[in-house]
Write an enzyme that holds these catalytic residues in place. Structure first.
Site, mmCIF file in Angstrom:
data_model
loop_
_atom_site.group_PDB
_atom_site.id
_atom_site.type_symbol
_atom_site.label_atom_id
_atom_site.label_comp_id
_atom_site.label_asym_id
_atom_site.label_seq_id
_atom_site.Cartn_x
_atom_site.Cartn_y
_atom_site.Cartn_z
ATOM 1 N N LEU A 58 11.699 57.761 12.389
ATOM 2 C CA LEU A 58 12.294 56.571 11.780
ATOM 3 C C LEU A 58 12.126 56.689 10.273
ATOM 4 C CD1 LEU A 58 11.258 53.405 13.854
ATOM 5 C CD2 LEU A 58 13.575 54.239 13.429
ATOM 6 N N ASP A 59 13.203 56.488 9.521
ATOM 7 C CA ASP A 59 13.113 56.521 8.058
ATOM 8 C C ASP A 59 12.183 55.415 7.564
ATOM 9 O OD1 ASP A 59 14.900 58.640 7.858
ATOM 10 O OD2 ASP A 59 16.644 57.311 7.750
#
Length: 291
Positions: A37-38
């Site tokens: 996940l960024d």
């Protein structure tokens, strides 16, 4: 310590930050995650601990579901809200044509390939794309096969759209924001992103951040049973599987799937191995697990 821990990652920390804290909390370095996940994104991040790391190939391949907001009027080098602005434009009131938006979303629903963002972890000739982009020498990234399995428009106005989407492994929602802006002829970026499911793991399974040791992990056998079809071995089957030998129908109390990988359980319910069928009709062990 073995099992799966689902974390509700907040916006800000990287996926590596979450893994690093879990390593400290649970006292082991044998921890990985099933799909990055960024930093801007929040939501479901699936951590695998100890023996559960053997499930990585199957957990990372699962589809993901997101709630996303695409903002109009600004584009960035990272394609999300945290990037440096590359174009900004004041859009007139009422500019968003609903028919054009519907057509753009329909084309996105039919997408079979996607060019990843220049700022991504994809490697080309051994170099990460984001490192080259930060040097000002972005790599030419080829399109990759992806699918958008479900897409629903939740709301839309002149400032942006909110979407509910389920996508395959390798699909970048940041790239959707870029491509939607191109289709509508305006700068666009991913303004918000929340992952609400990764395969069968959802926010209902998730521990809150920051992590603490009071949160028990999901046993590996439960995680495997949620991610894969299951079969039950008899005692002879357990013995043969633990030795890595091939198995026939006579070694199962409940038969495995005729195709793909299955989780093989003992009669007592412990996870013995992952296995898959061969052309001969026999079953072979793919990964074994500690008793």
């Amino acid at each position: 310590m073995h099992g799966v821990l689902v974390v509700d990652k907040p916006s800000g920390p990287t996926s590596h930050d979450v893994v690093a804290r879990a390593r400290r909390v649970y006292g082991t370095r044998e921890i990985g995650h099933a799909g990055t996940l960024d930093p801007m994104a929040s939501g479901v991040l699936v951590l695998m601990i100890g023996e559960a790391c053997k499930l990585s190939q199957y957990l990372t391949a699962a589809s993901k579901r997101y709630l996303a907001t695409v903002g109009f009027g600004r584009s960035t080098d990272t394609l999300d809200a945290l990037g440096q602005t590359t174009e900004e434009r004041i859009l007139p009131a009422g500019w968003l044509d609903q028919a054009a938006l519907a057509a753009a979303l329909s084309r996105e629903s039919q997408r079979e390939s996607q060019v990843p963002p220049a700022v991504s972890a994809i490697q080309v000739d051994g170099e990460r794309a984001y490192r080259a982009a930060r040097r000002g020498q972005p790599l030419e990234l080829p399109a990759r096969g992806v699918s958008l399995q479900d897409l629903r428009l939740l709301s839309a106005n002149d400032h942006g759209v909110s979407l509910d989407l389920r996508v395959s492994k390798g699909y970048y929602v940041r790239a959707l924001a870029r491509d939607l802006g191109v289709a509508l002829g305006v700068p666009a970026h991913l303004a918000e992103l929340r992952r609400v499911a990764s395969g069968t793991f959802t926010l209902d399974d998730a521990a809150t951040w920051p992590l603490d040791a009071a949160r028990p992990v999901m046993p590996t056998v439960i995680a495997a049973s949620r991610a894969l079809p299951t079969a039950t071995l008899n005692q002879e089957g357990v013995t043969r599987a633990r030795c890595g030998k091939k198995l026939g129908p006579e070694h199962f109390m409940r038969s495995p799937s005729d195709s793909g990988v299955s989780a093989w359980l003992s009669e007592q319910g412990s996870l013995v191995a992952l296995g898959q069928p061969e052309a001969s009709g026999e079953q072979r062990v793919v990964r074994g697990f500690q008793p």
